[in-house]
Write a protein that holds these residues in place. Structure first.
Motif, PDB file in Angstrom:
ATOM      1  N   VAL A  59       0.843  -1.204   0.000  1.00 40.88           N
ATOM      2  CA  VAL A  59       0.000   0.000   0.000  1.00 40.88           C
ATOM      3  C   VAL A  59       0.877   1.252   0.000  1.00 40.88           C
ATOM      4  O   VAL A  59       0.649   2.198  -0.766  1.00 40.88           O
ATOM      5  CB  VAL A  59      -0.951   0.004   1.204  1.00 40.88           C
ATOM      6  N   ASP A  60       1.891   1.272   0.860  1.00 43.59           N
ATOM      7  CA  ASP A  60       2.789   2.434   0.944  1.00 43.59           C
ATOM      8  C   ASP A  60       3.439   2.738  -0.404  1.00 43.59           C
ATOM      9  O   ASP A  60       3.577   3.907  -0.791  1.00 43.59           O
ATOM     10  CB  ASP A  60       3.885   2.192   1.982  1.00 43.59           C
ATOM     11  N   ILE A  61       3.843   1.691  -1.113  1.00 42.63           N
ATOM     12  CA  ILE A  61       4.531   1.888  -2.387  1.00 42.63           C
ATOM     13  C   ILE A  61       3.545   2.243  -3.499  1.00 42.63           C
ATOM     14  O   ILE A  61       3.768   3.179  -4.270  1.00 42.63           O
ATOM     15  CB  ILE A  61       5.337   0.631  -2.757  1.00 42.63           C
ATOM     16  N   ALA A  62       2.435   1.520  -3.569  1.00 41.39           N
ATOM     17  CA  ALA A  62       1.505   1.698  -4.690  1.00 41.39           C
ATOM     18  C   ALA A  62       0.754   3.016  -4.623  1.00 41.39           C
ATOM     19  O   ALA A  62       0.366   3.568  -5.664  1.00 41.39           O
ATOM     20  CB  ALA A  62       0.515   0.533  -4.733  1.00 41.39           C
ATOM     21  N   GLU A  63       0.540   3.565  -3.429  1.00 38.68           N
ATOM     22  CA  GLU A  63      -0.249   4.798  -3.347  1.00 38.68           C
ATOM     23  C   GLU A  63       0.498   6.000  -3.920  1.00 38.68           C
ATOM     24  O   GLU A  63      -0.093   7.061  -4.121  1.00 38.68           O
ATOM     25  CB  GLU A  63      -0.678   5.070  -1.906  1.00 38.68           C
TER      26      GLU A  63
ATOM     27  N   TYR B  29     -12.994  -5.527  -4.343  1.00 38.54           N
ATOM     28  CA  TYR B  29     -12.804  -5.368  -2.902  1.00 38.54           C
ATOM     29  C   TYR B  29     -12.557  -3.916  -2.496  1.00 38.54           C
ATOM     30  O   TYR B  29     -12.505  -3.617  -1.296  1.00 38.54           O
ATOM     31  CB  TYR B  29     -11.621  -6.220  -2.431  1.00 38.54           C
ATOM     32  N   ALA B  30     -12.372  -3.024  -3.463  1.00 35.72           N
ATOM     33  CA  ALA B  30     -12.057  -1.623  -3.165  1.00 35.72           C
ATOM     34  C   ALA B  30     -13.337  -0.864  -2.840  1.00 35.72           C
ATOM     35  O   ALA B  30     -13.869  -0.102  -3.655  1.00 35.72           O
ATOM     36  CB  ALA B  30     -11.315  -0.988  -4.335  1.00 35.72           C
ATOM     37  N   THR B  31     -13.844  -1.052  -1.640  1.00 33.38           N
ATOM     38  CA  THR B  31     -15.136  -0.471  -1.263  1.00 33.38           C
ATOM     39  C   THR B  31     -15.045   1.013  -0.919  1.00 33.38           C
ATOM     40  O   THR B  31     -16.036   1.725  -0.994  1.00 33.38           O
ATOM     41  CB  THR B  31     -15.713  -1.242  -0.066  1.00 33.38           C
ATOM     42  N   ASP B  32     -13.864   1.469  -0.505  1.00 32.87           N
ATOM     43  CA  ASP B  32     -13.673   2.889  -0.200  1.00 32.87           C
ATOM     44  C   ASP B  32     -12.792   3.490  -1.294  1.00 32.87           C
ATOM     45  O   ASP B  32     -11.608   3.211  -1.381  1.00 32.87           O
ATOM     46  CB  ASP B  32     -13.003   3.044   1.169  1.00 32.87           C
ATOM     47  N   ARG B  33     -13.389   4.348  -2.118  1.00 34.01           N
ATOM     48  CA  ARG B  33     -12.668   4.907  -3.253  1.00 34.01           C
ATOM     49  C   ARG B  33     -12.388   6.401  -3.067  1.00 34.01           C
ATOM     50  O   ARG B  33     -12.199   7.134  -4.040  1.00 34.01           O
ATOM     51  CB  ARG B  33     -13.464   4.668  -4.544  1.00 34.01           C
ATOM     52  N   SER B  34     -12.353   6.840  -1.822  1.00 33.41           N
ATOM     53  CA  SER B  34     -12.161   8.260  -1.541  1.00 33.41           C
ATOM     54  C   SER B  34     -10.735   8.729  -1.815  1.00 33.41           C
ATOM     55  O   SER B  34     -10.504   9.927  -2.009  1.00 33.41           O
ATOM     56  CB  SER B  34     -12.532   8.561  -0.083  1.00 33.41           C
TER      57      SER B  34
ATOM     58  N   ALA C  98      -9.017  -2.801  -0.631  1.00 37.73           N
ATOM     59  CA  ALA C  98      -8.942  -3.910  -1.583  1.00 37.73           C
ATOM     60  C   ALA C  98      -8.025  -5.015  -1.082  1.00 37.73           C
ATOM     61  O   ALA C  98      -8.394  -6.199  -1.086  1.00 37.73           O
ATOM     62  CB  ALA C  98      -8.475  -3.410  -2.946  1.00 37.73           C
ATOM     63  N   LEU C  99      -6.829  -4.648  -0.648  1.00 39.13           N
ATOM     64  CA  LEU C  99      -5.862  -5.670  -0.247  1.00 39.13           C
ATOM     65  C   LEU C  99      -6.255  -6.352   1.060  1.00 39.13           C
ATOM     66  O   LEU C  99      -6.131  -7.578   1.192  1.00 39.13           O
ATOM     67  CB  LEU C  99      -4.460  -5.058  -0.124  1.00 39.13           C
ATOM     68  N   THR C 100      -6.736  -5.583   2.024  1.00 41.57           N
ATOM     69  CA  THR C 100      -7.105  -6.202   3.297  1.00 41.57           C
ATOM     70  C   THR C 100      -8.375  -7.051   3.165  1.00 41.57           C
ATOM     71  O   THR C 100      -8.502  -8.090   3.818  1.00 41.57           O
ATOM     72  CB  THR C 100      -7.304  -5.141   4.384  1.00 41.57           C
ATOM     73  N   ALA C 101      -9.307  -6.631   2.318  1.00 41.64           N
ATOM     74  CA  ALA C 101     -10.515  -7.438   2.110  1.00 41.64           C
ATOM     75  C   ALA C 101     -10.159  -8.757   1.436  1.00 41.64           C
ATOM     76  O   ALA C 101     -10.679  -9.821   1.804  1.00 41.64           O
ATOM     77  CB  ALA C 101     -11.529  -6.664   1.275  1.00 41.64           C
ATOM     78  N   ALA C 102      -9.275  -8.705   0.440  1.00 50.35           N
ATOM     79  CA  ALA C 102      -8.834  -9.944  -0.211  1.00 50.35           C
ATOM     80  C   ALA C 102      -8.105 -10.837   0.781  1.00 50.35           C
ATOM     81  O   ALA C 102      -8.282 -12.056   0.786  1.00 50.35           O
ATOM     82  CB  ALA C 102      -7.943  -9.612  -1.401  1.00 50.35           C
ATOM     83  N   ARG C 103      -7.305 -10.214   1.634  1.00 50.66           N
ATOM     84  CA  ARG C 103      -6.579 -10.979   2.655  1.00 50.66           C
ATOM     85  C   ARG C 103      -7.536 -11.703   3.582  1.00 50.66           C
ATOM     86  O   ARG C 103      -7.330 -12.861   3.953  1.00 50.66           O
ATOM     87  CB  ARG C 103      -5.682 -10.025   3.439  1.00 50.66           C
TER      88      ARG C 103
END
Length: 273
Positions: free
Chosen positions: A20-24, A43-48, A57-62
């Motif tokens: 997340v730190d790198i991709a953002e 899984y990306a429910t918060d798109r703000s 997305a990543l934590t929901a998939a996890r």
């Protein structure tokens, strides 16, 4: 219960945080595309924000790969989410927008989780290869080992071992190694006491002495585990818990090896009927 229980051998929370730190730092369009191509957009429910999209997305998939409140997730859905996380990692590396330090950080993180990041120098294509010889071998072995340790009353061994596993999961490699030594030492001493009339001496370190006692008195032959156990004990004293002197690959190797050795010893010195 260790952090590896009841879950697929997938990426751990510290690894996801690093991703997340790198991709953002990528553009919004790049993040959108990464999530779409890795099949994580659902899984990306918060798109703000880019951070929120990636985090949800990543934590929901996890979570899809983990038992939640006693409910087993669908195996097909778990595998799909697991593959999506690996695919996201691979595609992030392939964006060619990361610097060598970021790629090295990702490589080290996924290595702790049981994967080797391989990048083709000519094409830039990335692959994540499992470092263990069989699919998902570690969590079931950890579960079985901890259960047997507790059943035999070897609670101190179990506590040290659980700390080692949890430290590996959280990428604390030196601490993982440091917890393995007392785990193996306590196990060898307890088995020698219970099955070979070994008497604990006054000096602090007992692991090497107990192993020597078992070998010299015929309880463990050199060619049938004795030399292996002696070598493993000596290996656990190299590099040690000092920062910068170990890495993910070494820490995971030690966990796997000590797990196998402990199960071997428990089988060899079975409880008396």
């Amino acid at each position: 219960m260790s952090a590896l229980h009841n879950e697929l051998m997938t990426l751990t929370d510290p690894t996801l945080g690093l991703l997340v730190d790198i991709a953002e730092n990528l553009s919004r369009a790049s993040v959108d595309n990464l999530l779409l191509r890795a099949n994580l957009n659902q899984y990306a429910t918060d798109r703000s924000s880019r951070h929120s999209m990636l985090f949800t997305a990543l934590t929901a998939a996890r979570r899809r790969t983990t038992v939640i409140d006693g409910w087993d997730c669908d195996p097909d859905e778990a595998q799909q989410a697991h593959r999506a996380l690996l695919d996201f990692t691979r595609r992030l590396v392939e964006t060619r927008r990361l610097d060598p330090t970021q790629i090295a950080d990702i490589s080290e993180a996924v290595r702790a989780d049981g994967y080797e990041l391989v990048i083709d120098a000519d094409t830039g294509r990335a692959r994540l290869l499992a470092t263990d010889p069989a699919p998902v071998p570690l969590p079931p072995q950890i579960t079985a080992l901890e259960a047997e340790l507790e059943a035999r009353g070897y609670h101190t061994v179990s506590a040290h071992y659980r700390q080692a596993v949890d430290n590996l999961v959280h990428h604390n490699y030196e601490a993982a190694n440091a917890s393995l030594r007392p785990a193996l030492e306590e196990l060898v001493v307890r088995l020698a006491e219970d099955h070979a009339s070994y008497t604990v001496a006054a000096h602090a370190s007992q692991g090497g002495a107990a192993i020597t006692y078992l070998i010299n008195n015929g309880y463990l032959l050199d060619a049938d585990g004795g030399l292996f156990l002696r070598g493993l004990w000596r290996m656990l004293h190299t590099n040690g818990p000092h920062p910068g002197q170990t890495d993910a690959d070494e820490a995971r190797f030690r966990i796997v090896t000590v797990t196998a050795a402990a199960r071997f010893l428990l089988k060899r010195f079975a409880p008396r009927r």
